[in-house]
Scaffold this active site. Structure first.
Site, PDB file in Angstrom:
ATOM      1  CG  HIS A   1      -1.720  -0.613   1.528  1.00 14.70           C
ATOM      2  ND1 HIS A   1      -3.002  -0.439   2.107  1.00 14.70           N
ATOM      3  CD2 HIS A   1      -2.076  -1.518   0.286  1.00 14.70           C
ATOM      4  CE1 HIS A   1      -3.684  -1.611   0.971  1.00 14.70           C
ATOM      5  NE2 HIS A   1      -3.508  -2.098   0.826  1.00 14.70           N
TER       6      HIS A   1
ATOM      7  CE1 TYR B   1      -5.189   4.151   8.611  1.00  9.29           C
ATOM      8  CE2 TYR B   1      -6.417   3.877  10.549  1.00  9.29           C
ATOM      9  CZ  TYR B   1      -4.744   3.439   9.774  1.00  9.29           C
ATOM     10  OH  TYR B   1      -4.375   2.512  10.099  1.00  9.29           O
TER      11      TYR B   1
ATOM     12  N   PRO C   1      -4.274   1.169  18.623  1.00  7.92           N
ATOM     13  CG  PRO C   1      -5.419  -0.344  18.680  1.00  7.92           C
ATOM     14  CD  PRO C   1      -4.691   0.012  18.981  1.00  7.92           C
TER      15      PRO C   1
ATOM     16  CE  LYS D   1       3.650   3.974  12.814  1.00  7.30           C
ATOM     17  NZ  LYS D   1       3.954   3.531  11.459  1.00  7.30           N
TER      18      LYS D   1
ATOM     19  CE1 TYR E   1      -0.514   3.343   7.096  1.00  6.22           C
ATOM     20  CE2 TYR E   1      -0.866   4.260   9.289  1.00  6.22           C
ATOM     21  CZ  TYR E   1      -1.486   2.912   7.986  1.00  6.22           C
ATOM     22  OH  TYR E   1      -2.428   2.289   8.058  1.00  6.22           O
TER      23      TYR E   1
HETATM   24  P1  FAS Z   1       2.612 -10.243  22.187  1.00  7.76           P
HETATM   25  O1  FAS Z   1       1.202  -9.746  23.432  1.00  7.76           O
HETATM   26  O2  FAS Z   1       2.386 -10.799  21.018  1.00  7.76           O
HETATM   27  O3  FAS Z   1       3.604 -12.067  22.579  1.00  7.76           O
HETATM   28  C1  FAS Z   1       3.228 -12.351  23.921  1.00  7.76           C
HETATM   29  C2  FAS Z   1       3.256 -13.986  24.123  1.00  7.76           C
HETATM   30  O4  FAS Z   1       3.565 -13.950  25.740  1.00  7.76           O
HETATM   31  C3  FAS Z   1       2.194 -14.531  23.769  1.00  7.76           C
HETATM   32  O5  FAS Z   1       2.381 -15.256  22.842  1.00  7.76           O
HETATM   33  C4  FAS Z   1       2.214 -14.745  25.014  1.00  7.76           C
HETATM   34  O6  FAS Z   1       0.928 -15.696  25.445  1.00  7.76           O
HETATM   35  C5  FAS Z   1       2.824 -15.194  26.171  1.00  7.76           C
HETATM   36  N1  FAS Z   1       3.695 -15.211  27.306  1.00  7.76           N
HETATM   37  C6  FAS Z   1       2.738 -14.242  28.212  1.00  7.76           C
HETATM   38  N2  FAS Z   1       2.569 -14.179  29.434  1.00  7.76           N
HETATM   39  C7  FAS Z   1       3.701 -15.581  29.781  1.00  7.76           C
HETATM   40  C8  FAS Z   1       4.870 -16.279  30.371  1.00  7.76           C
HETATM   41  N3  FAS Z   1       4.173 -15.708  31.196  1.00  7.76           N
HETATM   42  N4  FAS Z   1       5.206 -16.852  29.781  1.00  7.76           N
HETATM   43  C9  FAS Z   1       5.160 -17.295  28.176  1.00  7.76           C
HETATM   44  N5  FAS Z   1       4.708 -16.417  27.384  1.00  7.76           N
HETATM   45  C10 FAS Z   1       3.747 -15.451  28.233  1.00  7.76           C
HETATM   46  N6  FAS Z   1      -1.395  -3.328  17.045  1.00  7.76           N
HETATM   47  C11 FAS Z   1      -0.965  -3.136  16.010  1.00  7.76           C
HETATM   48  O7  FAS Z   1      -0.410  -2.590  15.345  1.00  7.76           O
HETATM   49  N7  FAS Z   1      -2.355  -3.368  14.657  1.00  7.76           N
HETATM   50  C12 FAS Z   1      -3.788  -3.919  15.561  1.00  7.76           C
HETATM   51  O8  FAS Z   1      -4.669  -4.161  15.712  1.00  7.76           O
HETATM   52  C13 FAS Z   1      -3.017  -4.589  16.865  1.00  7.76           C
HETATM   53  N8  FAS Z   1      -4.467  -4.959  17.698  1.00  7.76           N
HETATM   54  C14 FAS Z   1      -4.095  -4.994  18.613  1.00  7.76           C
HETATM   55  C15 FAS Z   1      -5.892  -5.874  19.348  1.00  7.76           C
HETATM   56  C16 FAS Z   1      -5.497  -6.888  20.392  1.00  7.76           C
HETATM   57  C17 FAS Z   1      -6.589  -7.519  21.645  1.00  7.76           C
HETATM   58  C18 FAS Z   1      -4.194  -6.501  21.228  1.00  7.76           C
HETATM   59  C19 FAS Z   1      -3.847  -7.565  22.612  1.00  7.76           C
HETATM   60  C20 FAS Z   1      -2.735  -5.885  20.534  1.00  7.76           C
HETATM   61  C21 FAS Z   1      -3.179  -5.493  19.657  1.00  7.76           C
HETATM   62  N9  FAS Z   1      -2.138  -5.091  18.345  1.00  7.76           N
HETATM   63  C22 FAS Z   1      -2.389  -4.921  17.778  1.00  7.76           C
HETATM   64  C23 FAS Z   1      -0.662  -4.802  19.097  1.00  7.76           C
HETATM   65  C24 FAS Z   1       0.199  -6.167  18.885  1.00  7.76           C
HETATM   66  O9  FAS Z   1       0.164  -6.337  17.778  1.00  7.76           O
HETATM   67  C25 FAS Z   1       1.640  -6.078  19.698  1.00  7.76           C
HETATM   68  O10 FAS Z   1       2.108  -5.359  19.083  1.00  7.76           O
HETATM   69  C26 FAS Z   1       1.646  -7.992  19.511  1.00  7.76           C
HETATM   70  O11 FAS Z   1       0.932  -8.653  19.330  1.00  7.76           O
HETATM   71  C27 FAS Z   1       3.354  -6.916  19.669  1.00  7.76           C
HETATM   72  O12 FAS Z   1       4.405  -9.161  19.866  1.00  7.76           O
HETATM   73  P2  FAS Z   1       4.723  -9.404  21.223  1.00  7.76           P
HETATM   74  O13 FAS Z   1       5.857  -8.146  22.067  1.00  7.76           O
HETATM   75  O14 FAS Z   1       5.352 -10.208  20.835  1.00  7.76           O
HETATM   76  O15 FAS Z   1       3.149  -9.475  22.351  1.00  7.76           O
HETATM   77  C1  PHB Z   2      -6.223  -3.933  10.836  1.00  5.62           C
HETATM   78  O1  PHB Z   2      -5.895  -4.579   9.777  1.00  5.62           O
HETATM   79  O2  PHB Z   2      -6.249  -5.354  11.674  1.00  5.62           O
HETATM   80  C2  PHB Z   2      -5.239  -2.864  10.932  1.00  5.62           C
HETATM   81  C3  PHB Z   2      -5.297  -1.702  10.562  1.00  5.62           C
HETATM   82  C4  PHB Z   2      -4.637  -1.155  10.583  1.00  5.62           C
HETATM   83  C5  PHB Z   2      -4.727  -0.242  12.013  1.00  5.62           C
HETATM   84  C6  PHB Z   2      -5.003  -0.621  12.985  1.00  5.62           C
HETATM   85  C7  PHB Z   2      -5.550  -1.785  12.754  1.00  5.62           C
HETATM   86  O3  PHB Z   2      -4.341   1.309  11.937  1.00  5.62           O
END
Ligand code: FAS
Ligand code: PHB
Length: 389
Positions: A72, A200, A292, A296, A384
């Site tokens: 994109h 957006y 989100p 980022k 972005y």
């Molecule tokens: P993660 O949370 O992905 O991974 C951490 C891992 O550690 C998990 O698998 C967990 O099970 C494990 N863990 C936890 N505690 C532990 C323990 N005590 N022992 C062993 N393992 C353990 N970012 C975006 O850019 N766009 C989005 O749309 C977006 N939507 C999101 C929606 C939700 C509901 C959440 C929670 C986050 C969202 N994010 C989004 C942010 C997300 O993408 C994170 O930035 C990304 O998962 C970060 O990756 P990790 O740092 O690996 O953390």
């Molecule tokens: C998504 O596709 O999940 C998404 C894309 C852009 C954002 C947040 C979520 O800023």
């Protein structure tokens, strides 16, 4: 058992770090609390910055993302029943890749399997010990057995609710937080995206986002109450509300269908300083959370991994600890910039409970500036597509 680096958390941060260190001949063990299926069942980020795409290339894990991801070079911003485009290519030398975090994680697990990475799933009671000494170790239990892994370093990649951040003593940690008075209700549907670029939308009824995963898998979000529950929303109610929040030309083009996933994510800004304590390094959501809106979260986890990978390679390759000594300062410098962008874009695009008419006018003036002003668009585009590492 002994290894060089124990990685707590088998999400994208931990797995990407593990793969990059493997490429440098550094041995790691990944400890993951959930099952692989559970981790791969999470629907999260969708937009990848150039930096993350490059890191996946360095890790030798970018083949599928390059074949299946969507490049994109712009995004649409909707308000006042109309839309304008921010052209990334006109202001930067970069684009973004639309490729779900689920697929990134799947690719990284497949690579770890093929390179014989040691990964333990469904571990419990992970505890990081003696991180402030030269002989840290990690204990955990699995199937009723307690285990200990002695190591040189621990990478805390266990997300916001993990144990790593809490291992840093409270009198050492400084935490900064902003909780937003709304959440995002997201759905996944096997329907063609409403547009070939993201939309957006700022509307009086609240924020909406039209995104996608592929040509027949769409991802939509609407701002909702923090107390809301996905069960309160039928698919029809969701589609009706989404149509009310996007411009008529998009609403008319919307193809609806049954949701295959429906969830609510809370929105917060959070940073823990420092991101290092002794031989423990925090990466990704373990150290920081962003709303989100600016896409980022995953992408800032990637820059943490980049800095830590560089530092550990320098340590093991040259016996030089300068990189790991600078890790927290380098990572936080970029973390705060992505925090600012995520806060700015969230403040611009959402309807805040209790916001005054003046507040609304400020949003509309900022949106008009973004629509009409080249430099304003350049600043948004640069943030972005991803600030440099
Ligand atoms: P993660 O949370 O992905 O991974 C951490 C891992 O550690 C998990 O698998 C967990 O099970 C494990 N863990 C936890 N505690 C532990 C323990 N005590 N022992 C062993 N393992 C353990 N970012 C975006 O850019 N766009 C989005 O749309 C977006 N939507 C999101 C929606 C939700 C509901 C959440 C929670 C986050 C969202 N994010 C989004 C942010 C997300 O993408 C994170 O930035 C990304 O998962 C970060 O990756 P990790 O740092 O690996 O953390
Ligand atoms: C998504 O596709 O999940 C998404 C894309 C852009 C954002 C947040 C979520 O800023």
């Amino acid at each position: 058992m002994r290894t060089q680096v124990v990685i707590v958390g088998g999400g994208p941060s931990g797995l990407l770090l593990g793969q990059l260190l493997h490429k440098a001949g550094v041995e790691t063990v990944v400890l993951e609390r959930q099952s692989r299926e559970y981790v791969l069942g999470r629907i999260r980020a969708g937009v990848l910055e150039r930096g993350l795409v490059d890191l996946m290339g360095q890790a030798g894990v970018d083949a599928r993302m390059k074949a299946e991801g969507f490049v994109h070079d712009g995004t649409l911003i909707a308000y006042d029943n109309d839309m304008f485009r921010v052209d990334f290519a006109a202001h930067t030398d970069a684009t973004v890749l639309v490729y779900g975090q689920t697929e990134v994680t799947r690719d990284l697990y497949d690579a770890r399997d093929s390179t014989g990475g040691d990964t333990h799933f469904e571990v419990e009671e992970v505890s990081i010990q003696d991180a402030d000494t030269d002989a840290p170790f990690v204990t955990y239990s699995q199937h009723g057995q307690t285990h200990r892994i002695d190591c040189d370093f621990v990478a805390g990649c266990d997300g916001f609710h993990g144990v790593s951040r809490k291992t840093i003593p409270e009198d050492v940690r400084r935490e900064y937080e902003k909780v937003y008075p709304f959440g995002w209700l997201g759905i996944l549907s096997e329907t063609p995206p409403v547009n070939d670029e993201l939309i957006y939308a700022n509307s009086d009824r609240g924020f909406a986002l039209c995104s996608m995963r592929n040509a027949n898998l769409s991802r939509y979000y609407i701002q909702c109450e923090t107390s809301d529950d996905p069960a309160n929303w039928t698919d029809e109610a969701f589609w009706d509300e989404l149509r009310r929040r996007i411009p008529p030309q998009a609403a008319e083009a919307l193809v609806t269908g049954p949701s295959i996933e429906k969830s609510i994510a809370p929105l917060r800004s959070f940073v823990c300083e420092p991101m290092r304590w002794g031989r423990l390094f925090l990466c990704g959501d373990a150290a920081h959370i962003v709303p989100p809106t600016g896409a980022k979260g995953l992408n800032t986890a990637a820059s943490d991994v980049h800095y830590l990978n560089q530092g550990l390679r320098q340590y093991y390759g040259e016996g030089d600890s300068a990189g790991i000594d600078q890790y927290s300062i380098r990572a936080l410098a970029r973390v705060w910039k992505t925090q600012r962008f995520s806060w700015w874009f969230s403040t611009l695009m959402h309807h805040f409970p209790g916001q005054t008419e003046f507040d609304k006018k400020m949003q509309l003036a900022e949106l008009a500036l973004l629509r009409d002003n080249n430099e304003a668009q350049a600043a948004m585009a640069l943030n972005y597509v991803g600030l440099p590492y």
